[in-house]
Design an enzyme around this catalytic site. Structure first.
Site, mmCIF file in Angstrom:
data_model
loop_
_atom_site.group_PDB
_atom_site.id
_atom_site.type_symbol
_atom_site.label_atom_id
_atom_site.label_comp_id
_atom_site.label_asym_id
_atom_site.label_seq_id
_atom_site.Cartn_x
_atom_site.Cartn_y
_atom_site.Cartn_z
ATOM 1 N N HIS A 1 0.839 -1.200 0.000
ATOM 2 C CA HIS A 1 0.000 0.000 0.000
ATOM 3 C C HIS A 1 0.870 1.245 0.000
ATOM 4 O O HIS A 1 2.060 1.188 0.334
ATOM 5 C CB HIS A 1 -0.923 0.031 1.227
ATOM 6 C CG HIS A 1 -2.109 -0.879 1.102
ATOM 7 N ND1 HIS A 1 -2.039 -2.215 1.414
ATOM 8 C CD2 HIS A 1 -3.382 -0.654 0.671
ATOM 9 C CE1 HIS A 1 -3.222 -2.774 1.196
ATOM 10 N NE2 HIS A 1 -4.054 -1.852 0.750
ATOM 11 N N LYS A 39 -0.481 4.756 4.593
ATOM 12 C CA LYS A 39 -1.323 3.776 5.314
ATOM 13 C C LYS A 39 -0.792 3.542 6.722
ATOM 14 O O LYS A 39 0.411 3.381 6.914
ATOM 15 C CB LYS A 39 -1.393 2.455 4.534
ATOM 16 C CG LYS A 39 -2.363 1.461 5.163
ATOM 17 C CD LYS A 39 -2.790 0.383 4.191
ATOM 18 C CE LYS A 39 -3.709 -0.621 4.864
ATOM 19 N NZ LYS A 39 -4.992 -0.034 5.274
HETATM 20 P P1 NAD Z 1 -7.338 9.464 4.866
HETATM 21 O O1 NAD Z 1 -6.444 9.715 6.032
HETATM 22 O O2 NAD Z 1 -6.983 10.064 3.548
HETATM 23 O O3 NAD Z 1 -8.836 9.892 5.207
HETATM 24 C C1 NAD Z 1 -9.457 9.765 6.464
HETATM 25 C C2 NAD Z 1 -10.250 11.049 6.679
HETATM 26 O O4 NAD Z 1 -11.054 10.897 7.850
HETATM 27 C C3 NAD Z 1 -9.338 12.275 6.902
HETATM 28 O O5 NAD Z 1 -9.738 13.317 6.037
HETATM 29 C C4 NAD Z 1 -9.569 12.615 8.367
HETATM 30 O O6 NAD Z 1 -9.453 13.996 8.643
HETATM 31 C C5 NAD Z 1 -11.014 12.136 8.543
HETATM 32 N N1 NAD Z 1 -11.400 11.952 9.946
HETATM 33 C C6 NAD Z 1 -10.686 11.394 10.960
HETATM 34 N N2 NAD Z 1 -11.379 11.456 12.112
HETATM 35 C C7 NAD Z 1 -12.550 12.068 11.820
HETATM 36 C C8 NAD Z 1 -13.691 12.434 12.590
HETATM 37 N N3 NAD Z 1 -13.762 12.193 13.903
HETATM 38 N N4 NAD Z 1 -14.717 13.057 11.963
HETATM 39 C C9 NAD Z 1 -14.680 13.333 10.638
HETATM 40 N N5 NAD Z 1 -13.621 13.016 9.850
HETATM 41 C C10 NAD Z 1 -12.578 12.392 10.444
HETATM 42 O O7 NAD Z 1 -7.404 7.867 4.744
HETATM 43 P P2 NAD Z 1 -7.986 6.989 3.531
HETATM 44 O O8 NAD Z 1 -6.853 6.505 2.695
HETATM 45 O O9 NAD Z 1 -9.128 7.686 2.895
HETATM 46 O O10 NAD Z 1 -8.496 5.703 4.341
HETATM 47 C C11 NAD Z 1 -9.443 5.812 5.367
HETATM 48 C C12 NAD Z 1 -9.737 4.442 5.932
HETATM 49 O O11 NAD Z 1 -10.376 3.630 4.930
HETATM 50 C C13 NAD Z 1 -8.492 3.650 6.356
HETATM 51 O O12 NAD Z 1 -8.802 2.889 7.507
HETATM 52 C C14 NAD Z 1 -8.226 2.743 5.171
HETATM 53 O O13 NAD Z 1 -7.506 1.582 5.496
HETATM 54 C C15 NAD Z 1 -9.640 2.417 4.766
HETATM 55 N N6 NAD Z 1 -9.843 1.953 3.386
HETATM 56 C C16 NAD Z 1 -10.755 0.966 3.213
HETATM 57 C C17 NAD Z 1 -11.071 0.522 1.944
HETATM 58 C C18 NAD Z 1 -12.180 -0.487 1.785
HETATM 59 O O14 NAD Z 1 -12.532 -0.853 0.645
HETATM 60 N N7 NAD Z 1 -12.771 -0.944 2.879
HETATM 61 C C19 NAD Z 1 -10.422 1.068 0.839
HETATM 62 C C20 NAD Z 1 -9.481 2.076 1.042
HETATM 63 C C21 NAD Z 1 -9.195 2.528 2.329
#
Ligand code: NAD
Length: 264
Positions: free
Chosen positions: A153, A157
């Site tokens: 990744h 991450k």
């Molecule tokens: P990222 O850090 O780019 O985005 C997370 C966002 O959530 C940030 O903008 C952050 O400010 C916000 N956030 C954090 N706490 C918050 C709160 N209390 N209220 C509102 N917003 C809040 O990360 P990302 O790459 O977008 O990934 C996010 C999550 O999704 C990770 O856990 C990742 O592993 C997961 N993910 C899952 C899949 C899937 O298919 N299930 C795919 C990609 C990523």
């Protein structure tokens, strides 16, 4: 269906805003970010070059109250808080956040007693298929075939092994009728001794802008089988999550996965 996006300025959050706007069956109801985010008050579509007329808010309660479903790809602590809000406001919750502890998952299960909750470490159709193939392969090959799961990744991450790698490990263990936590080897370092028979090993690589690569290796004597999935952008995850939200409408409360959503 009115869908709100928590963490709407994140890598996945922005993809989700875009996917909801593109879906004729869905209406974007708003989005939240952390209170200290500089995006608070901006238009939700600003970074996408679109004007939605909705501004990024720091008030999840108001968003839950005005949405039929919420999609959450944030962090374990935020997801826990959102699960409690979903139950309180009777709002469908779709969770893609990975790295949840057992306690966090218990909070999701409690919310699922009141509302439909879809929780998947990977919302792409290809990975759901990969997971099913891995379970079948593990059942067909005895434990003289060593199972190793390699994932890569992007450099941002924060959890390892990835939620998808663990789900693939769980599928392989299920194929062999064992519990993953009895046989997993999440990392190796130093003088590890020889490999234990039946072990399921993990290796996590981090770097660059890799969206998500997963390979499951079945290494036997004289041959090796590898099943792999590589995501080249995040749109598949976002489209799958929107599909899950739409599918949840009018469902009974419960904890669902993408296998349920795809009817597999
Ligand atoms: P990222 O850090 O780019 O985005 C997370 C966002 O959530 C940030 O903008 C952050 O400010 C916000 N956030 C954090 N706490 C918050 C709160 N209390 N209220 C509102 N917003 C809040 O990360 P990302 O790459 O977008 O990934 C996010 C999550 O999704 C990770 O856990 C990742 O592993 C997961 N993910 C899952 C899949 C899937 O298919 N299930 C795919 C990609 C990523």
């Amino acid at each position: 269906m009115k869908i709100g996006i928590v963490g709407c300025m994140g890598r996945m959050g922005q993809m989700l805003v875009s996917a909801v706007l593109a879906d004729s069956g869905a209406q974007l109801s708003g989005g939240t970010e952390r209170a200290e985010s500089s995006a608070i008050g901006q238009d939700l579509g600003k970074a996408l070059g679109q004007v939605t007329g909705l501004t990024v808010s720091a008030d999840p309660h108001a968003l839950f109250e005005t949405s039929d479903a919420i999609i959450d790809f944030t962090s374990p602590a935020a997801t826990r808080m959102h699960a409690e809000l979903a139950a309180k406001t009777n709002t469908i919750l779709v969770v893609g956040t990975t790295g949840l502890s057992q306690d966090d998952e218990t909070v999701l299960m409690q919310a699922a007693l009141t509302v439909p909750v879809v929780y998947a470490p990977n919302f792409s159709v290809g990975v759901v298929l990969l997971t099913a193939l891995v379970e079948r392969a593990a059942a067909a090959l005895d434990n003289s075939y060593d199972i190793e799961i390699v994932e890569m990744h992007h450099r941002h991450k924060v959890d390892a092994p990835s939620g998808t790698a663990l789900a693939l490990g769980k599928a392989a263990a299920k194929g062999r009728h064992i519990a993953l936590d009895q046989v997993w080897q999440k990392s190796r370092d130093g003088h590890t001794g020889p490999r234990r028979r039946g072990e399921i090993g993990f290796a996590a690589l981090r770097g660059g802008d890799v969206v998500g690569d997963h390979t499951v290796i079945f290494a036997g004597d004289g041959e090796r089988i590898e099943i792999a999935h590589k995501a080249s952008n995040r749109m598949g995850f976002a489209a799958g999550a929107v599909r899950a939200a739409l599918w949840s409408q009018d469902r009974l409360p419960g904890l669902y996965t993408m296998v349920d959503v795809l009817g597999l």
